[in-house]
Design an enzyme around this catalytic site. Structure first.
Site, PDB file in Angstrom:
ATOM      1  CD  GLU A 490      -2.769  -1.356   2.348  1.00  0.00           C
ATOM      2  OE1 GLU A 490      -3.029  -0.368   3.031  1.00  0.00           O
ATOM      3  OE2 GLU A 490      -3.200  -2.501   2.605  1.00  0.00           O
ATOM      4  CD  GLU A 792      -1.148  -6.674   6.701  1.00  0.00           C
ATOM      5  OE1 GLU A 792      -0.557  -7.426   5.901  1.00  0.00           O
ATOM      6  OE2 GLU A 792      -2.118  -5.962   6.380  1.00  0.00           O
TER       7      GLU A 792
HETATM    8  C1  RAM Z   1      -4.589  -1.856   6.040  1.00  0.00           C
HETATM    9  C2  RAM Z   1      -3.336  -1.074   6.113  1.00  0.00           C
HETATM   10  C3  RAM Z   1      -3.103  -0.292   7.371  1.00  0.00           C
HETATM   11  C4  RAM Z   1      -4.311  -0.118   8.220  1.00  0.00           C
HETATM   12  C5  RAM Z   1      -5.584  -0.171   7.437  1.00  0.00           C
HETATM   13  C6  RAM Z   1      -6.821   0.011   8.245  1.00  0.00           C
HETATM   14  O1  RAM Z   1      -4.987  -1.992   4.703  1.00  0.00           O
HETATM   15  O2  RAM Z   1      -2.256  -1.950   5.876  1.00  0.00           O
HETATM   16  O3  RAM Z   1      -2.076  -0.851   8.144  1.00  0.00           O
HETATM   17  O4  RAM Z   1      -4.208   1.117   8.873  1.00  0.00           O
HETATM   18  O5  RAM Z   1      -5.673  -1.341   6.722  1.00  0.00           O
END
Ligand code: RAM
Length: 915
Positions: A490, A792
């Site tokens: 992203e 993540e």
């Molecule tokens: C994900 C992103 C990010 C988060 C949002 C809500 O797509 O990686 O870390 O803040 O969601």
């Protein structure tokens, strides 16, 4: 002269002798250097003079202990002018330092200072990717085109050049430049500066930075040529979650002004105009996400030199864009900061070679290649290998290819380093190369915004040391121009991610100016109704993308506009960051207040006026990400729900907690800025929200309706619980953790407070078990699975070794770093910027030693302790012009001044068999 105090590290706007400042009241900072203890500044004297030596501001001897962020208060500063400043100080012992000197230079201050015009080369039309929603992007059925198909839509970076003559002896020459797209410059065949991805990523429509370069030494008498290469970058290329293109514009453009001052006082300006010509070069395309395709056979030797024959180049067009969005570069540029040698190279059965750099980074590789003319070499990037050690593209989605292609010209050794792309990777899969890759022929080039490393944490447990390193790596590699969630999928400036990580970030690196800049974009992109975007900069599809969620912001994300400036103020001590964001904070809170007061949940059938009355203080409507990515929910998610249940099940309570928290912080900020009435209003509001929360959501036995660890943590941290109920609520949390085999089950927003809350409520033992937990989810599980960054998802590699299509480089869960520095490390700020600090190492975490070092605005602050059975040896360093209180074993307080101090004290060991 052997002076015992002197002034060093002179900075203006947090930079050493900067060029191109456009701040009307730049701030001065310095550090005091001395071998003596207990030194405090008692007065300073600062003088600013202009280029001709004329004094423009003289503070006289000013009684003050302030040595950081002193704003310039003299007459208006003039565009382009260089200013010299000197400062000396008096200390509390009556000593006077010598003068220390430095300078800064103003840039162009407004559109009238620009004679240049935007120019655009003739270019293939940029293709706007069809709109897809976030849900579509993450759906299993998402069809992504092949690289060959995409290539048809991509277009080449453009080369622009212009010849000019220098007619006299040069005194100084400055180049002011920016672009639509990202650029690199050359003068007479030499690269100008070492910035990468200039002009950086900002909310371009309202804030586009120009950069200033000192090119005095690059110009020659007589004939010269200047060249620029511009690629799509963030302005036009594919960006953010959904890989959309053309988010800020669709045409590459250049704005450039070269100003030469001759020895005889005359000046000359060479500006972007229709005398420039353009051509494509060796790049077939360069897209930040997809990658770069470079055909070395199309290189044009010496294209930025005067003699180069540009007969076949095309004319460029002058175009009218308003110049109101131009600002001077503020804060660090992106640079190639580190290089890494491969750990290993191995061959797959199909002949592909996989390079392992041993570290997940953001950047690209530089490789020396021996190949034949026309050989096509492909570089694919990934962060992990699969369970069986095979190459595995962990990032999926639209346009997330991260693949570079090099076509060789076949003349001996050729060095290839992509120029207008970066990737998130540890492994590179190379195909098309016949020869075996020698390790020393390749480097990984690590790219990030050029910030100083300021923090260091180390302890007796190597696994925690590795965790600390992983946090630092996730920080560096997610601070490339803007603070991002991840540097591959992203690369977006998610406000929530930064909000949770900011305290840790401020220990590890000097992020102050970098984040001040980004906050400028956050403010500029605030919506008229006060909403703060979930990620910044946004781009033209932001509103459309959010429409499926029904709102443009989320609790815990939008609150970054209050929390981040507050953290920066606490850690760096500059009140300006509060002043600058004050209005935006107020607007955000007014938006939240209006939502809370006027809306009730759809499901609500209550008619009881008491219940209805308290709805006004609950922010319990609309979409929010809630306590995002709760591990147990992520684990049990199926294709339909994804991680969304984390949001749905917790959002009401999370939103109300953040509402209270932001009201309180805002009350404090208002008080600090002298807005007494406002401050009182928000203190009262905070109380009412807390009361309503308790009534609505907390049962008499302390159970909260959303029975998740994170909700208990937020409720306790944000004081949503009356003192009577506190132990009951804390007991519920403790039980939840015990029932979960002493493993955390917290999402993004609550995890920063997990350790603090458990320790504050008397559950230290549970906190330490979580810290040293090695089963999934836990910090050390990742470490033991070979992590080199923060993931993540805690289970991105499952216990059976299965590797997920996740990001392996998200700093959010690395927010424990702040706790490591403060608790086992022992460094706590007590007054803004560490003018006064508290040194209180927690020697009972289960470690036998720990050390935390922080370079504050005043100098090095450190705390290092070692346990010998029941005895602790503690060494503390306090920088000049600050004081500290050392708290030994939770009770004995000792006030100290600057210098090195040692303490020996008894603190019975509770090692419990840990390191
Ligand atoms: C994900 C992103 C990010 C988060 C949002 C809500 O797509 O990686 O870390 O803040 O969601």
């Amino acid at each position: 002269m052997d002076k015992s105090i002197f002034v060093k590290n002179l900075k203006v706007e947090n930079q050493t002798n900067p060029l191109g400042i456009d701040i009307s009241s730049p701030r001065f900072s310095w550090m005091i250097n001395t071998e003596q203890n207990n030194v405090l500044q008692s007065a300073y004297h600062l003088i600013v003079a202009d280029e001709d030596g004329e004094e423009v501001w003289n503070t006289g001897k000013t009684d003050s202990d302030q040595s950081v962020w002193i704003p310039y208060k003299g007459p208006s500063l003039k565009a382009r002018k260089c200013y010299f400043w000197k400062v000396r100080i008096w200390d509390n012992k009556g000593q006077i330092s010598d003068w220390s000197k430095a300078s800064w230079e103003m840039g162009l201050l407004g559109k009238d200072d620009w004679q240049a015009c935007w120019i655009e080369p003739e270019q293939k039309e940029a293709v706007e990717e069809p709109f897809i929603t976030v849900q579509e992007m993450f759906s299993v059925g998402l069809k992504d085109k092949s690289l060959e198909e995409k290539a048809k839509d991509l277009r080449p970076p453009q080369l622009l050049r212009r010849k000019f003559t220098i007619t006299g002896d040069i005194k100084k020459a400055r180049l002011y430049v920016t672009s639509h797209g990202v650029y690199q410059l050359e003068l007479n065949g030499s690269r100008v500066g070492n910035n990468e991805f200039a002009p950086d990523f900002t909310a371009y429509n309202v804030r586009l930075q120009y950069q200033t370069y000192d090119v005095t030494d690059l110009l020659a008498a007589g004939n010269n040529a200047i060249g620029a290469v511009i690629a799509d970058g963030w302005y036009i290329g594919r960006i953010q979650l959904t890989g959309h293109s053309c988010q800020f514009g669709n045409k590459l453009g250049l704005l450039l002004q070269l100003e030469v001052e001759y020895q005889d006082g005359t000046t000359e300006r060479i500006v972007s105009d229709e005398q420039f010509v353009s051509s494509t070069g060796p790049w077939e395309y360069a897209d930040l996400f997809i990658g770069e395709k470079y055909d070395a056979r199309l290189e044009q030797q010496d294209w930025s030199c005067f003699e180069f024959n540009d007969q076949n180049w095309k004319n460029v067009k002058q175009v009218d864009y308003p110049l109101d969005n131009l600002i001077a570069q503020f804060g660090p540029n992106v640079r190639a900061m580190e290089e890494i040698l491969p750990l290993s190279v191995h061959c797959e059965t199909d002949g592909a070679q996989i390079i392992d750099f041993g570290q997940i980074i953001a950047g690209r590789i530089r490789i020396a290649i021996e190949a034949r003319n026309g050989d096509i070499i492909t570089l694919q990037h990934s962060e992990v290998l699969d369970k069986d050690g095979k190459f595995f593209m962990n990032i999926i989605g639209r346009n997330k290819d991260q693949t570079d292609i090099f076509i060789a010209k076949g003349k001996g050794s050729e060095v290839y380093e992509p120029r207008f792309v970066f990737h998130g990777f540890r492994y590179v899969r190379i195909t098309g190369l016949k020869a075996a890759i020698q390790k020393d022929a390749v480097r990984a080039i690590v790219l990030y915004s050029d910030m100083e490393t300021t923090g260091h944490f180390q302890c007796s447990d190597q696994r925690l040391n590795k965790l600390q390193q992983n946090i630092q790596w996730s920080q560096k590699t997610n601070m490339l121009s803007i603070p991002t969630d991840c540097p591959q999928r992203e690369r977006a400036g998610w406000t929530g991610d930064l909000q949770v990580f900011a305290p840790t970030a401020a220990f590890n690196m000097d992020v102050y100016t970098f984040l001040e800049r980004w906050l400028g974009d956050v403010r500029e992109e605030q919506f008229p109704d006060g909403q703060i975007a979930n990620f910044v900069p946004t781009g033209k599809y932001y509103v459309k993308e959010c429409s499926s969620m029904g709102q443009l912001s989320s609790a815990g994300w939008g609150d970054a506009i209050i929390i981040v400036p507050w953290v920066l103020y606490e850690r760096y001590g500059d009140v300006r960051v509060l002043e600058q964001n004050y209005e935006a904070m107020a607007k955000w809170l007014a938006y939240v207040q209006e939502k809370a007061e006027t809306e009730i949940p759809d499901s609500m059938t209550e008619t009881d006026p008491v219940v209805l009355e308290r709805q006004k203080y609950l922010w319990n409507t609309g979409f929010h990400f809630g306590d995002w990515l709760i591990p147990s929910i992520v684990e049990s998610a199926n294709e339909n729900t994804g991680p969304m249940d984390s949001a749905i099940l917790t959002k009401e309570l999370v939103a109300t907690c953040f509402y209270a928290n932001s009201a309180l912080l805002f009350a404090k900020i208002a008080e600090l800025l002298g807005d007494k009435e406002i401050s009182q209003t928000y203190y009262t509001l905070n109380k009412r929200i807390r009361k309503a929360f308790e009534k609505e959501y907390i049962e008499s036995n302390g159970r909260i309706s959303a029975h998740f660890q994170g909700i208990y943590i937020l409720a306790l941290q944000m004081n949503m619980v009356s003192s009577e109920k506190r132990p009951l609520v804390a007991a519920q949390l403790a039980q939840l953790i015990k029932d979960n085999d002493h493993k955390l089950d917290t999402g993004f927003l609550s995890v920063p407070y997990l350790m603090d809350v458990l320790c504050a409520e008397g559950y230290e033992d549970i906190a330490y078990r979580i810290l040293f937990q090695t089963d999934c989810p836990s910090w050390l599980y990742e470490v033991e699975r070979g992590a080199t960054t923060i993931w993540e998802s805690w289970s991105a590699i499952k216990k059976d070794g299965t590797v997920g299509h996740m990001s392996f480089n998200h700093y959010a869960f690395g927010c424990i770093g702040d706790w490591l520095y403060r608790e086992p490390g022992g460094i706590k700020h007590s007054s803004p910027g560490y003018k006064h600090s508290i040194i209180e190492p927690n020697v009972n975490v289960g470690l036998s030693s720990a050390k935390a070092v922080l370079k504050t605005g005043y100098g090095i602050l450190s705390s290092a302790w070692e346990r010998n059975n029941d005895f602790i040896k503690l060494e503390v360093k306090i920088p000049p012009n600050t004081t500290a209180t050392v708290i030994l074993h939770g009770e004995k307080r000792v006030d100290i001044g600057s210098g090195t101090h040692q303490f020996h004290y008894e603190s019975p060991s509770v090692l419990n068999g840990r390191a």
